[in-house]
Design a protein around this motif. Structure first.
Motif, PDB file in Angstrom:
ATOM      1  N   PHE A   1       5.013   1.685   0.396  1.00 47.34           N
ATOM      2  CA  PHE A   1       5.436   2.568   1.489  1.00 47.34           C
ATOM      3  C   PHE A   1       6.217   1.715   2.476  1.00 47.34           C
ATOM      4  CE2 PHE A   1       5.232   4.882   5.439  1.00 47.34           C
ATOM      5  CZ  PHE A   1       5.338   6.217   5.058  1.00 47.34           C
TER       6      PHE A   1
ATOM      7  N   GLN B   1      -2.093  -1.002  -3.120  1.00 43.20           N
ATOM      8  CA  GLN B   1      -1.049  -0.381  -2.302  1.00 43.20           C
ATOM      9  C   GLN B   1      -0.374  -1.447  -1.441  1.00 43.20           C
ATOM     10  OE1 GLN B   1      -3.477   2.835  -0.453  1.00 43.20           O
ATOM     11  NE2 GLN B   1      -2.061   4.233  -1.456  1.00 43.20           N
TER      12      GLN B   1
ATOM     13  N   LYS C   1      -1.138   8.919   5.565  1.00 43.26           N
ATOM     14  CA  LYS C   1      -1.187   9.931   4.511  1.00 43.26           C
ATOM     15  C   LYS C   1      -0.973   9.282   3.150  1.00 43.26           C
ATOM     16  CE  LYS C   1       0.814  14.343   3.042  1.00 43.26           C
ATOM     17  NZ  LYS C   1       1.815  15.412   3.346  1.00 43.26           N
ATOM     18  N   PHE C   2      -0.004   8.384   3.070  1.00 43.42           N
ATOM     19  CA  PHE C   2       0.244   7.651   1.834  1.00 43.42           C
ATOM     20  C   PHE C   2      -0.996   6.865   1.407  1.00 43.42           C
ATOM     21  CE2 PHE C   2       1.308   3.432   0.085  1.00 43.42           C
ATOM     22  CZ  PHE C   2       1.894   3.807  -1.117  1.00 43.42           C
TER      23      PHE C   2
ATOM     24  N   GLU D   1       6.014   3.516  -6.562  1.00 38.04           N
ATOM     25  CA  GLU D   1       4.893   4.438  -6.349  1.00 38.04           C
ATOM     26  C   GLU D   1       3.756   3.789  -5.575  1.00 38.04           C
ATOM     27  OE1 GLU D   1       3.682   6.067 -10.050  1.00 38.04           O
ATOM     28  OE2 GLU D   1       5.526   7.247 -10.328  1.00 38.04           O
TER      29      GLU D   1
ATOM     30  N   PRO E   1       2.675   9.407   8.511  1.00 38.61           N
ATOM     31  CA  PRO E   1       2.993   9.426   7.073  1.00 38.61           C
ATOM     32  C   PRO E   1       2.442   8.208   6.329  1.00 38.61           C
ATOM     33  CG  PRO E   1       4.922  10.009   8.374  1.00 38.61           C
ATOM     34  CD  PRO E   1       3.895   9.509   9.340  1.00 38.61           C
ATOM     35  N   LEU E   2       2.347   7.087   7.014  1.00 35.44           N
ATOM     36  CA  LEU E   2       1.778   5.902   6.382  1.00 35.44           C
ATOM     37  C   LEU E   2       0.321   6.128   6.019  1.00 35.44           C
ATOM     38  CD1 LEU E   2       1.519   2.931   5.563  1.00 35.44           C
ATOM     39  CD2 LEU E   2       1.205   2.365   7.993  1.00 35.44           C
TER      40      LEU E   2
END
Length: 284
Positions: A198, A132, A218-219, A195, A215-216
């Motif tokens: 982020f 990621q 969560k990603f 995908e 939100p980060l």
């Protein structure tokens, strides 16, 4: 505004035993120098599941080795083809970060090294699709203004300093060029690996940290922990990092510093960085 006490530091934890079993999930925090990467590193490192060491730098050398076709052809003579080489580099690089993470009692790591913008394709080839990426951006002219404040103080590393050697007339405009070129590499990588990426903006997370950081996490698939906002209450290992962030006691936005530049220089800076600023949604 979230107020916190001064950042606590301690020496790097010593890793004794290397383990190749059950590798940790890899991650990289990617951003140009002086974009708020160290602050975000402290926030991530304050999460109970995430370890973020100081800048590691060694992947740059491995990337340079990987990029030389002559090296790869030579290794084929001893039975090491490209896939085997990739696996061995993954084992070598990943095991050190894995062991650091386990020594901290955590289960995954992020590497925050700004110069790795130039090694993204190598990192992708070696670490694979499970990786990621947090892509951190800051207004390019503010980045240039910040870089200019430390220019000449032996605090610049990586490709940033080379731009001043090639563009001596104005260090600030040199750093605008540096920001543009590095961000274009980041945007191209994001486009090809959306995908896994982020996007985070410095101006947003430093102004409303909880709103933009939830939100980060969560990603990342990690539970939100409000204590990450109190990053200065946590110990963080000291290494190659911006010394000024050690003095950080709160989320204190540093915005629009470039607006004090002379109009002629500001106009040239906007001409250099304008298209990239527009791609990122910034006011030119």
């Amino acid at each position: 505004m979230v107020e916190t006490p001064p950042v606590k530091e301690r020496t790097i934890v010593r890793v004794v035993n290397a383990s190749e079993d059950n590798p940790c999930r890899p991650g990289f925090l990617i951003g140009v120098y002086r974009s708020g990467t160290t602050l975000l590193r402290f926030i991530l490192d304050s999460h109970p599941n995430i370890a973020v060491p100081p800048e590691t730098n060694f992947l740059t050398t491995l990337s340079e080795f990987w990029d030389v076709e002559w090296n790869r052809k030579g290794l084929q003579g001893v039975g090491v083809d490209e896939e085997i080489l990739r696996q061995r580099l993954r084992r070598f690089a990943g095991s050190m970060l894995d062991d650091y993470t386990r020594a901290k009692g955590k289960r995954r790591w992020f590497d925050k090294t700004p110069s790795y913008i130039d090694s993204l394709n190598f990192i992708d080839a070696v670490f694979g699709v499970d990786t990621q990426y947090i892509m951190l951006y800051r207004h390019g002219l503010d980045v240039a203004a910040s870089l200019a404040t430390v220019h000449g103080a032996n605090e610049l590393a990586g490709p940033a300093i080379r731009y001043t050697e090639e563009y001596e007339r104005s260090p600030r405009l040199a750093f605008v060029r540096y920001w543009r070129d590095q961000c274009e590499k980041m945007l191209a990588f994001e486009d090809a690996h959306h995908e896994q990426c982020f996007r985070v903006y410095y101006e947003q997370y430093v102004t409303e940290p909880e709103y933009y950081l939830k939100p980060l996490f969560k990603f990342l698939g990690e539970q939100w922990e409000s204590d990450v906002l109190n990053f200065s209450n946590q110990p963080h290992d000291f290494g190659l990092q911006d010394h000024k962030v050690v003095e950080t006691k709160q989320f204190k936005p540093s915005l629009n510093n470039y607006r004090s530049w002379p109009q002629e220089e500001l106009a040239e800076a906007r001409e250099i960085a304008g298209p990239t600023l527009e791609k990122l949604g910034y006011t030119v």
